[in-house]
Design a protein around this motif. Structure first.
Motif, PDB file in Angstrom:
ATOM      1  N   TYR A 148       0.934  -1.836  -0.386  1.00 25.93           N
ATOM      2  CA  TYR A 148      -0.330   0.592  -0.014  1.00 25.93           C
ATOM      3  C   TYR A 148       1.092   0.892   0.117  1.00 25.93           C
ATOM      4  CZ  TYR A 148      -3.657  -3.325   1.186  1.00 25.93           C
ATOM      5  OH  TYR A 148      -4.560  -4.165   1.390  1.00 25.93           O
ATOM      6  N   THR A 149       0.191   2.781  -0.629  1.00 29.20           N
ATOM      7  CA  THR A 149       1.840   3.344  -1.300  1.00 29.20           C
ATOM      8  C   THR A 149       0.537   4.982  -0.551  1.00 29.20           C
ATOM      9  OG1 THR A 149       1.016   3.480  -3.384  1.00 29.20           O
ATOM     10  CG2 THR A 149       2.975   1.936  -2.486  1.00 29.20           C
ATOM     11  N   PHE A 150       1.471   5.475  -0.315  1.00 25.57           N
ATOM     12  CA  PHE A 150       0.862   6.884   0.015  1.00 25.57           C
ATOM     13  C   PHE A 150       2.761   8.094  -1.314  1.00 25.57           C
ATOM     14  CE2 PHE A 150       1.346  10.968   2.223  1.00 25.57           C
ATOM     15  CZ  PHE A 150       0.111  11.005   2.802  1.00 25.57           C
ATOM     16  N   TRP A 151       2.026   8.509  -1.778  1.00 28.88           N
ATOM     17  CA  TRP A 151       2.922   9.460  -2.392  1.00 28.88           C
ATOM     18  C   TRP A 151       3.268  10.372  -2.069  1.00 28.88           C
ATOM     19  CZ3 TRP A 151       5.780   8.058  -7.031  1.00 28.88           C
ATOM     20  CH2 TRP A 151       5.146   7.101  -7.413  1.00 28.88           C
ATOM     21  N   ILE A 152       4.842  10.755  -1.773  1.00 30.90           N
ATOM     22  CA  ILE A 152       5.143  11.986  -1.230  1.00 30.90           C
ATOM     23  C   ILE A 152       5.631  13.187  -2.019  1.00 30.90           C
ATOM     24  CG2 ILE A 152       7.004  12.712  -0.208  1.00 30.90           C
ATOM     25  CD1 ILE A 152       6.021  11.557   1.709  1.00 30.90           C
ATOM     26  N   ASP A 153       5.235  14.547  -1.689  1.00 33.36           N
ATOM     27  CA  ASP A 153       5.855  15.135  -3.369  1.00 33.36           C
ATOM     28  C   ASP A 153       6.768  15.758  -2.469  1.00 33.36           C
ATOM     29  OD1 ASP A 153       6.622  17.243  -4.928  1.00 33.36           O
ATOM     30  OD2 ASP A 153       4.675  18.495  -4.534  1.00 33.36           O
ATOM     31  N   PRO A 154       8.075  15.525  -3.627  1.00 34.96           N
ATOM     32  CA  PRO A 154       9.991  15.922  -2.873  1.00 34.96           C
ATOM     33  C   PRO A 154      10.181  17.128  -2.928  1.00 34.96           C
ATOM     34  CG  PRO A 154      10.113  14.685  -4.565  1.00 34.96           C
ATOM     35  CD  PRO A 154       8.101  14.709  -4.782  1.00 34.96           C
ATOM     36  N   HIS A 155       9.012  18.172  -3.554  1.00 32.67           N
ATOM     37  CA  HIS A 155       9.140  19.803  -3.680  1.00 32.67           C
ATOM     38  C   HIS A 155       7.724  20.445  -2.405  1.00 32.67           C
ATOM     39  CE1 HIS A 155      11.180  19.360  -7.092  1.00 32.67           C
ATOM     40  NE2 HIS A 155      10.012  18.265  -7.751  1.00 32.67           N
ATOM     41  N   GLU A 156       7.587  19.675  -1.925  1.00 34.76           N
ATOM     42  CA  GLU A 156       6.383  20.148  -0.521  1.00 34.76           C
ATOM     43  C   GLU A 156       6.344  18.588  -0.072  1.00 34.76           C
ATOM     44  OE1 GLU A 156       2.653  22.693  -0.747  1.00 34.76           O
ATOM     45  OE2 GLU A 156       3.427  22.739  -2.632  1.00 34.76           O
ATOM     46  N   PRO A 157       7.093  18.497   0.675  1.00 34.08           N
ATOM     47  CA  PRO A 157       7.536  16.965   1.431  1.00 34.08           C
ATOM     48  C   PRO A 157       6.736  17.080   3.188  1.00 34.08           C
ATOM     49  CG  PRO A 157       9.459  18.130   2.152  1.00 34.08           C
ATOM     50  CD  PRO A 157       9.377  18.354   0.940  1.00 34.08           C
ATOM     51  N   PRO A 158       5.882  16.394   3.227  1.00 36.56           N
ATOM     52  CA  PRO A 158       5.479  16.927   5.101  1.00 36.56           C
ATOM     53  C   PRO A 158       6.620  16.478   6.256  1.00 36.56           C
ATOM     54  CG  PRO A 158       4.647  14.478   4.550  1.00 36.56           C
ATOM     55  CD  PRO A 158       5.759  14.885   3.587  1.00 36.56           C
TER      56      PRO A 158
END
Ligand SMILES: O=C(O)CCC(=O)C(=O)O
Ligand SMILES: [Fe+2]
Length: 197
Positions: free
Chosen positions: A61-71
């Protein structure tokens, strides 16, 4: 650390380093997984119209992370990857421009059969990378990443040690995730020669 990774990639095309993420950071990451669990989606295989869930191929199961706006929790990992990208460009003139990444969890018993991260449509993937994020992993828990060479001989069986990092040239190494006894958590992604966003 980055320098050692570069040297290993130069020597054999892949690198595995332990102790990249410390216990405090791993604890924060564990909280993130526990709180955001319901937002993870079943990973699919294939492309376009052929995109489908196939648990006989991959069960994560995946959850995409935006590397330009990471948590905030993942800022350090994204920073590490940005430095690695620059170092790879400096040493090998790879022209890496961007990367994509997702969190993943594999429930006990699930796996990802042998595959290559780079096929036709994904021809801009150059480097695959994975951080292992579970807080504990015992000798018999399984979940190894098996790395193959072009002739399908096993090159290495990598234990997913918590806080460790592995990367390899996407084109050169088919690989496989073995089933595990406990939930296996990771941060996985790919560096590309093109801008993705
Ligand atoms: O989690 C791993 O060790 C590898 C995952 C993988 O091969 C992928 O997501 O393409
Ligand atoms: Fe893969």
């Amino acid at each position: 650390m980055i320098e050692q990774i570069i040297q290993e990639i130069e020597g054999k095309g892949w690198s595995h380093r332990t102790g990249v993420i410390g216990p405090t950071e791993l604890a924060e990451i564990k909280d993130f997984f526990d709180h955001r669990r319901s937002e993870f989606v079943p990973a699919k295989v294939g492309k376009g119209e052929n995109l489908q869930r196939a648990e006989n191929i991959r069960g994560d199961y995946t959850f995409w992370i935006d590397p330009h706006e990471p948590p905030a929790t993942f800022r350090h990992l994204v920073h590490f990857l940005t430095e690695l990208k620059e170092a790879l460009n400096g040493h090998f003139f790879l022209g890496l421009k961007d990367f994509e990444c997702h969190l993943a969890y594999y429930p006990p018993g699930t796996y990802y059969t042998k595959h290559s991260d780079r096929h036709g449509l994904e021809s801009s993937r150059v480097l695959s990378f994975i951080f292992y994020l579970h807080d504990e992993w015992n000798e018999n828990d399984g979940g190894e990443l098996v790395i193959y060479d072009k002739d399908d001989s096993i090159l290495e069986t990598v234990k997913p040690v918590p806080g460790s990092f592995i990367c390899f040239l996407s084109e050169k190494f088919p690989h496989e995730v073995k089933p595990a006894k406990r939930e296996r958590r990771s941060f996985t992604g790919w560096m590309h020669r093109k801008i993705l966003y």
